[in-house]
Design a protein around this motif. Sequence first.
Motif, PDB file in Angstrom:
ATOM      1  N   ASP A  85       0.727  -1.215  -0.004  1.00 42.83           N
ATOM      2  CA  ASP A  85       0.059   0.214  -0.123  1.00 42.83           C
ATOM      3  C   ASP A  85       0.885   1.266   0.162  1.00 42.83           C
ATOM      4  OD1 ASP A  85      -2.567  -1.522   2.659  1.00 42.83           O
ATOM      5  OD2 ASP A  85      -2.399  -1.641   0.284  1.00 42.83           O
ATOM      6  N   SER A  86       2.186   1.722   0.027  1.00 47.93           N
ATOM      7  CA  SER A  86       3.055   1.931   0.410  1.00 47.93           C
ATOM      8  C   SER A  86       3.023   2.679  -1.375  1.00 47.93           C
ATOM      9  CB  SER A  86       4.672   2.166   0.650  1.00 47.93           C
ATOM     10  OG  SER A  86       4.408   1.326   1.890  1.00 47.93           O
ATOM     11  N   ALA A  87       3.252   3.840  -1.440  1.00 47.94           N
ATOM     12  CA  ALA A  87       1.986   5.066  -2.599  1.00 47.94           C
ATOM     13  C   ALA A  87       1.619   6.156  -2.037  1.00 47.94           C
ATOM     14  CB  ALA A  87       1.445   4.405  -3.209  1.00 47.94           C
ATOM     15  N   LEU A  88       1.677   7.449  -3.318  1.00 52.44           N
ATOM     16  CA  LEU A  88       1.508   8.513  -2.463  1.00 52.44           C
ATOM     17  C   LEU A  88      -0.268   8.555  -2.689  1.00 52.44           C
ATOM     18  CD1 LEU A  88       1.974  12.096  -2.563  1.00 52.44           C
ATOM     19  CD2 LEU A  88       3.396  11.819  -4.772  1.00 52.44           C
ATOM     20  N   TYR A  89      -0.835   8.964  -1.904  1.00 54.73           N
ATOM     21  CA  TYR A  89      -2.384   9.287  -2.471  1.00 54.73           C
ATOM     22  C   TYR A  89      -2.638  10.533  -2.152  1.00 54.73           C
ATOM     23  CZ  TYR A  89      -1.829   3.997  -0.781  1.00 54.73           C
ATOM     24  OH  TYR A  89      -1.806   3.176  -0.961  1.00 54.73           O
ATOM     25  N   PHE A  90      -3.891  10.966  -3.779  1.00 54.68           N
ATOM     26  CA  PHE A  90      -4.371  11.509  -3.744  1.00 54.68           C
ATOM     27  C   PHE A  90      -6.300  12.234  -3.784  1.00 54.68           C
ATOM     28  CE2 PHE A  90      -1.021  14.404  -4.856  1.00 54.68           C
ATOM     29  CZ  PHE A  90       0.086  13.576  -6.080  1.00 54.68           C
ATOM     30  N   CYS A  91      -6.545  12.651  -2.576  1.00 57.54           N
ATOM     31  CA  CYS A  91      -7.943  13.436  -2.553  1.00 57.54           C
ATOM     32  C   CYS A  91      -8.000  14.245  -3.332  1.00 57.54           C
ATOM     33  CB  CYS A  91      -7.983  13.784  -0.940  1.00 57.54           C
ATOM     34  SG  CYS A  91      -9.402  14.339  -0.556  1.00 57.54           S
ATOM     35  N   ALA A  92      -9.332  14.322  -4.145  1.00 59.26           N
ATOM     36  CA  ALA A  92      -9.404  15.484  -5.116  1.00 59.26           C
ATOM     37  C   ALA A  92     -11.260  15.612  -4.763  1.00 59.26           C
ATOM     38  CB  ALA A  92      -9.384  14.824  -6.373  1.00 59.26           C
ATOM     39  N   VAL A  93     -11.668  17.084  -5.221  1.00 57.75           N
ATOM     40  CA  VAL A  93     -12.777  16.972  -5.333  1.00 57.75           C
ATOM     41  C   VAL A  93     -13.105  17.940  -6.996  1.00 57.75           C
ATOM     42  CG1 VAL A  93     -12.221  19.804  -4.865  1.00 57.75           C
ATOM     43  CG2 VAL A  93     -14.846  18.885  -4.202  1.00 57.75           C
ATOM     44  N   GLY A  94     -14.657  17.226  -6.771  1.00 54.32           N
ATOM     45  CA  GLY A  94     -15.352  17.550  -8.664  1.00 54.32           C
ATOM     46  C   GLY A  94     -15.803  18.846  -8.583  1.00 54.32           C
ATOM     47  N   ASN A  95     -14.906  19.921  -9.816  1.00 52.09           N
ATOM     48  CA  ASN A  95     -15.712  21.391  -9.541  1.00 52.09           C
ATOM     49  C   ASN A  95     -17.362  20.931 -10.220  1.00 52.09           C
ATOM     50  OD1 ASN A  95     -15.199  20.876 -12.222  1.00 52.09           O
ATOM     51  ND2 ASN A  95     -14.153  22.655 -12.989  1.00 52.09           N
ATOM     52  N   GLN A  96     -18.005  22.313  -9.695  1.00 54.80           N
ATOM     53  CA  GLN A  96     -19.798  21.928  -9.520  1.00 54.80           C
ATOM     54  C   GLN A  96     -19.388  21.386 -11.669  1.00 54.80           C
ATOM     55  OE1 GLN A  96     -21.825  21.382  -7.482  1.00 54.80           O
ATOM     56  NE2 GLN A  96     -20.153  21.359  -6.560  1.00 54.80           N
ATOM     57  N   ALA A  97     -18.908  21.734 -12.637  1.00 54.70           N
ATOM     58  CA  ALA A  97     -18.983  21.732 -14.370  1.00 54.70           C
ATOM     59  C   ALA A  97     -19.210  20.703 -13.932  1.00 54.70           C
ATOM     60  CB  ALA A  97     -18.257  22.805 -14.689  1.00 54.70           C
ATOM     61  N   GLY A  98     -18.267  19.837 -13.291  1.00 58.42           N
ATOM     62  CA  GLY A  98     -17.513  18.178 -13.817  1.00 58.42           C
ATOM     63  C   GLY A  98     -16.978  18.178 -15.129  1.00 58.42           C
TER      64      GLY A  98
END
Lengths: 113, 114
Positions: A85-98
């Motif tokens: 599982d060792s890796a780089l993890y990113f959280c992201a949010v989608g903008n409203q327009a997709g």
Amino acid sequence: AQSVAQPEDQVNVAEGNPLTVKCTYSVSGNPYLFWYVQYPNRGLQFLLKYITGDNLVKGSYGFEAEFNKSQTSFHLKKPSALVSDSALYFCAVGNQAGTALIFGKGTTLSVSS
Amino acid sequence: DTAVSQTPKYLVTQMGNDKSIKCEQNLGHDTMYWYKQDSKKFLKIMFSYNNKELIINETVPNRFSPKSPDKAHLNLHINSLELGDSAVYFCASSQRTSGVVEQFFGPGTRLTVL
């Protein structure tokens, strides 16, 4: 404007222990939240997403994430960590327009044997 | 079968040159993207194309010009390369008509400008 924050640059955990990678968000409107993982010299792999519905979202490789509206958080969890599982993890949010994903700065997860 | 592919994987070139990166997706998606990942691993959207039409153009120098010959391809052409253009460039795709959905990423192209 949409944004996500990952407060930890690095998370260290021993194999077999539970892991948590933190993410908080700031959005206007409904949050569309994602977790991705990046292994060294590889592209991003999708793990899971929250669009609507149950606050506990299950994803790939045994990962899950808990959406908490009151705390504006979307933490990534796994009950028992693996060295792989060792890796780089990113959280992201989608903008409203997709039309785009807005990423956090990433958290490096290191799982020791 | 590779879902989102990019060529080349590595690109080393001199300052001032013009180069292109190609991207193809075989997922039947209607939207494609270019992201830039800098040396600190920070990822930022550059362009977004829906059905061959540009829908997002972030504050990217006009030396960068995306071209979408069809829905399955989105190429990135860079003129007059500068040292600061060195980064990993990722192509991605999604089916935007399905709403806000996950994007599928290519393996990346590591551009080094000398």
